[in-house]
Design a protein around this motif. Sequence first.
Motif, PDB file in Angstrom:
ATOM      1  N   ASP A 253       0.850  -1.190   0.000  1.00  0.00           N
ATOM      2  CA  ASP A 253       0.000   0.000   0.000  1.00  0.00           C
ATOM      3  C   ASP A 253       0.888   1.243   0.000  1.00  0.00           C
ATOM      4  O   ASP A 253       1.708   1.429   0.903  1.00  0.00           O
TER       5      ASP A 253
ATOM      6  N   MET B 264       0.154   4.515   0.337  1.00  0.00           N
ATOM      7  CA  MET B 264      -0.245   5.711   1.080  1.00  0.00           C
ATOM      8  C   MET B 264       0.722   5.973   2.238  1.00  0.00           C
ATOM      9  O   MET B 264       1.063   5.050   2.998  1.00  0.00           O
TER      10      MET B 264
ATOM     11  N   GLN C 112      -3.116  -2.681   3.727  1.00  0.00           N
ATOM     12  CA  GLN C 112      -3.302  -1.822   4.896  1.00  0.00           C
ATOM     13  C   GLN C 112      -4.114  -2.513   5.980  1.00  0.00           C
ATOM     14  O   GLN C 112      -5.126  -3.146   5.714  1.00  0.00           O
TER      15      GLN C 112
ATOM     16  N   SER D 108      -4.156   3.040   9.873  1.00  0.00           N
ATOM     17  CA  SER D 108      -3.525   4.291   9.483  1.00  0.00           C
ATOM     18  C   SER D 108      -2.769   4.849  10.680  1.00  0.00           C
ATOM     19  O   SER D 108      -3.183   4.667  11.828  1.00  0.00           O
TER      20      SER D 108
END
Length: 419
Positions: free
Chosen positions: A215, A217, A412, A415
Motif C-alpha cells: 500500500d 499511502m 493496509q 492508518s
Amino acid sequence: MSDDILQTTLEARYQHSFGRLAGYLPESRAAVDEWQAELVQKVADYEEEFSPAVQALADLIELDGTVRQYVTEMIEQVPSDQRSVTDIPQLLNCLNYITGTAPEYNPDKAKRIAFPMSALFVHMMETNAGEVAFRLQPFNNALREILSEWCGYLDSQKSRSVLNRSEFGWLSPAAWKEFNLDDFVIPKPDQPDGGFASYNAFFHREIKEECRPVDPMPDAIVAPNDGQVWTYKQVTSPNDRFWLKAQPYSLTDMVRGRERAEPFVGGYVFQSFLSGADYHRWRSPVNGTVTHMELIPGLMFSETVRPDKDAGVLSQGYEASVNTRGLVFIDSDFGKKVCLMPIGITEISSVVLRTDLIGKPVSKGDELGMFSYGGSSMCVLFEKGLINEFTVRNNDPIEHPWGGDPIRVNAQIASGNLL
C-alpha cells in the motif's frame, strides 16, 4: 460425568482448539483418533533406533521422576475411547517415527493430518496432567530438540517425497488450487516436485511480488503477514495476568523486560494467526530502522484457561508471553517504536530472523524473516500515539468471536499519525 456429556465436552474443546481454528488439525476429531490408532499400529513392531533427540527425551523421562509422573498421567487421563497411545514407550516410538517423515497432503480436509505432532498431542494437551507437563522446562526443552531434529529432516532432500503431483502430493491439482500456487514462485513448475529443495522450501515458498503489492499511502500501516485478525486492543498496563482468559497481554513478559515494554504502554497490540496454507514469510509493516532482533526460546504445546471449551483459541494472548518467539524492534518513520513478534505455536520448527538487517533502514514490505514448518501467530506492538485507526474488522464476542478479517501481507491494516 456421563459418557455422553464427556464426549460432548471433548468435541467442543476440539472444535474450539487453536489447531482446529487455524486448520492445522482436521475438521473431524474422529479422523485424529483414526490416525493415532494407525500410527500406533505402524510402530507396534518398530525396531528403529531412537534418534539422538528422542533418546535424550527417553533418558530424561527415565531419570526425572517429576517429568515421568506427568507424562504418564497425561497419557492415562486421555479418555479411553481416545487413548490410542497407552504408555511412554509407544509415545517415544511415535515421536521417533514422525521425525523421519514428511506430512502428506490430503484433499479431504475432514481427514487431513498436516501437523502430526499436534495430532499426536492434542488429547494429552487437554488433560490436567498435560497442562503441567507441557510447561515443565526439561520436558519442553527435550521436545524442542526433537522438533529441531525434525526440522533438519524437513530441510533435507528426503522430505521431497511428498512433493509430487499425485492425489496426496502437495503439488497435486487439488492442492495447487487450494493453496493458490499460481501466486507463488515455483522454481521449476514443469518438474514433479516443482524444483523445491525440500519440504520446508515448499512450506516457506516465496510469493510473486505482484500478488502482494505494498500500500503506497504515506500513513498506511500494512500487514506483516498473511492470515486472519485474531484481535487488536489497547494495552494500558505493562503487566497483566496473561494466564487468564479474555486475551490479556503482559507487555513485560512479551518483550522480556519492563524498560522495553514502557514505550508500548497505552499503545496497541495487533495479533493475527496463520493457517498452514498461508504465505509463511513476514515483512515490515512500516518504514523505519531495525534497532534490535532476538529469538526467545519458549513453550510450544502449552495452553491455558482450562477447562473452558475455548481454551485453545483464547490461549493466543497467553502464548504471546510464553511461547518461542522472535522480537524485531523498529524505530518507525512515524517517530514511534514498533515491535514485531513472530510466535511459534505447536510444532514450530524455527522462527528465522533476518539479523543482517539490524541497524539498517527498511521499507514497508521488506522481508524480515520467515517461519519454517509449524503453526504460527504474529503480534505487532505499536507505541502510544502511532495508531490513528485500524482499518480491518476486529473479533466480536457474538458475531465473530474467533477472529476478525482475513489479511494479506503488504495490505493496509491501520492508518498512522504522521509527523
